[in-house]
Enzyme design. Structure first.
Site, short mmCIF file in Angstrom:
data_model
loop_
_atom_site.label_atom_id
_atom_site.label_comp_id
_atom_site.label_asym_id
_atom_site.label_seq_id
_atom_site.Cartn_x
_atom_site.Cartn_y
_atom_site.Cartn_z
N LYS A 24 15.12 -10.65 -6.74
CA LYS A 24 15.46 -10.30 -8.13
C LYS A 24 14.19 -10.17 -8.97
CE LYS A 24 16.84 -13.59 -11.42
NZ LYS A 24 16.04 -13.31 -12.62
N ASN A 25 13.29 -11.15 -8.84
CA ASN A 25 12.11 -11.16 -9.71
C ASN A 25 11.08 -10.12 -9.32
OD1 ASN A 25 13.33 -13.13 -11.14
ND2 ASN A 25 11.97 -14.80 -10.50
N ARG A 96 16.31 -11.06 -19.88
CA ARG A 96 15.01 -11.17 -20.50
C ARG A 96 13.96 -10.28 -19.83
NH1 ARG A 96 10.28 -13.59 -21.06
NH2 ARG A 96 9.76 -14.32 -23.15
N ASP A 120 16.49 -18.54 -24.27
CA ASP A 120 17.62 -18.40 -23.36
C ASP A 120 17.95 -19.79 -22.82
OD1 ASP A 120 15.82 -18.95 -21.38
OD2 ASP A 120 15.72 -16.92 -20.62
N ASP A 309 11.88 -22.22 -10.09
CA ASP A 309 13.20 -21.66 -9.76
C ASP A 309 13.88 -22.39 -8.60
OD1 ASP A 309 12.86 -19.88 -11.80
OD2 ASP A 309 12.50 -18.13 -10.55
#
Ligand code: UD1
Length: 423
Positions: A24-25, A96, A120, A309
């Site tokens: 994802k990142n 974000r 967030d 994470d």
């Protein structure tokens, strides 16, 4: 009104093999980097997660034609010669990483309006280093009605930039601006997460000149234009680490494929300290655990430090350990918020600032809990796997942002988890 929850029945032992998709990142940044070159960019190994859909929507609003072929995990982005320059609040608020359009659009158009991301669920995240770096390159910033406005009428010029701390997002925005700036940019104290290396590798394929890839000093010599490419997204080390933690929690035996285990050296060595057996292969690793974990201290830091994470998932492991451990969170102040939910399952946790003292307990007991962010949600599901009875995890939309087919994948390893609509 209905609410979607994960219903987790405790007691399963996870066994089998699981493939992780692209990170994802990484993929979100590669998608914004596509904006740097008119024409068709193809990304492969794309995870089927909600955030990819949001980024595709953002790119569409900027004038791109996009397609997502889920059956082959591929995304195509056709970038027009003239791109839009505004990222709206409704999208930035949902994701974000939308802030990552700042560098590419500024470099291409000399003009960009991005809604300010605000805070967030894991705390307020500043963009001061993004702004300071791009200002040094000649951009002028202002704000208007909740938007960050950047202008570089004379174009961006290379500069020597020092980051106060190795911010992932600031490194990416400065990098993606510098590749089309005139002259040389030296970025010191740059982040060196594997996903940034992936971005650098794609940019180099596109024709960018970058030295020092994977080090804290990136030297970028700007070029006049870049070309679109095909690029394979790096495997998701955080998803892989989540499966490893789930295997250890449930005293199971799981092989994780599609990721370079060297990118998880520290988390895997922590699992080994906890008592797990780890075997690594070229693009996969196996985890086997036969007892309750031994408690192990964790300190989160930028890569190659322990990833923030994976912090919630490792708090869960310590919560069911045979001892006590101190978890220190150095990146996101609100990341311990989820411990209040974990405590509802019977975990023994004490927070003091950015430290969390975790005392292992012999038993967690299922209860309804709320996930506050994507990793907290995954961690609470892991806790549910080892808790007595039923755990209902709400806030599943957070988990959908980062984990493709989470429930199906868990069940394929022997878990008993379902997605339920509660009224
Ligand atoms: C990225 C990851 C996120 C991961 C984090 C750290 C994505 C989409 N997200 O987030 O999953 O947890 O890296 O590995 O890739 N900061 C400032 N000013 C700035 C920039 C950052 O104060 O200008 C602070 C942030 O508030 C935070 C810390 O620096 O406390 C680290 O942030 P950063 O590395 O930028 O993380 P993100 O890019 O937001």
């Amino acid at each position: 009104m209905t609410e979607t929850v994960f219903k987790v029945i405790g007691g399963a032992t996870l066994t089998g093999s699981i493939a992780v998709p692209g990170a994802k990142n990484s993929v979100l940044k590669l998608m914004t980097a596509a904006l740097l070159a008119p024409g068709k960019t193809t990304l492969t190994n794309v995870p089927d997660i909600a955030d990819v859909g949001i980024m595709l929507e953002l790119l569409t609003r900027l004038g791109c034609q996009v397609s997502h072929n889920r059956s082959i995990s591929e995304v195509q982005i056709d970038v027009p010669a003239e791109i839009g320059h505004r990222a709206d609040y409704d999208l930035v608020r949902r994701m974000r990483a939308s802030i990552n359009v700042l560098g590419p659009i500024l470099a291409r158009c000399g003009n960009v309006d991005v809604a300010l991301p605000g805070g967030d669920d894991i705390g307020s995240r500043g963009v001061d280093m993004h702004i300071a770096g791009l200002t040094k390159m000649g951009a002028e910033f202002g704000s208007d009605h909740g938007y960050l406005i950047a202008r570089a009428p004379a174009g961006l010029v290379g500069a020597h930039i020092f980051l106060d701390l190795p911010s992932v997002g600031a490194t990416e925005n400065i990098l993606t601006a510098a590749v089309l700036a005139s002259g040389e940019t030296v970025l010191d104290n740059a982040a060196r997460e594997p996903e940034i290396i992936d971005l650098c590798e794609m940019l180099v394929k596109m024709g960018a000149h970058i030295d020092g890839i994977g080090t804290p000093t990136l030297t970028v010599t700007g070029v006049a234009a870049l070309k679109p490419v095909t690029h394979q997204v790096i495997g998701d080390r955080i998803v892989a680490g989540t499966w490893a933690a789930a295997a250890v929690a449930t005293q199971g035996e799981v092989t994780v494929t599609g990721v370079d285990p060297n990118l998880l050296s520290l988390p895997l060595s922590k699992l080994h300290e906890m008592g797990a057996e780890i075997a690594t292969q070229e693009n996969s690793f196996s985890v086997s655990m036969k007892q309750r974990p031994t408690a192990v201290d964790i300190v989160t830091l930028p890569y190659p430090g322990f990833p923030t994470d994976l912090q919630p998932q490792f708090i869960v492991l310590n919560a069911i350990s045979t001892g006590s451990a101190m978890i220190t969170e150095n990146l996101f102040e609100a990341r311990f918020r989820f411990t209040q939910e974990l405590a509802r399952l019977g975990a023994d946790l004490h927070i003091d600032g950015h430290h969390c003292l975790v005392k292992g307990v012999t038993r967690l007991s299922g209860a309804p809990v709320v996930s506050t962010d994507v990793r907290a949600g995954a961690a609470l599901v892991i806790a549910g796997l080892v808790a007595d009875g039923e755990t209902l995890v709400s806030g599943v939309e957070h988990v959908d942002r980062g984990y493709a087919d989470f429930v199906a994948n868990l069940n394929s390893l022997g878990a008993v988890v379902s997605r339920e609509e509660l009224s």
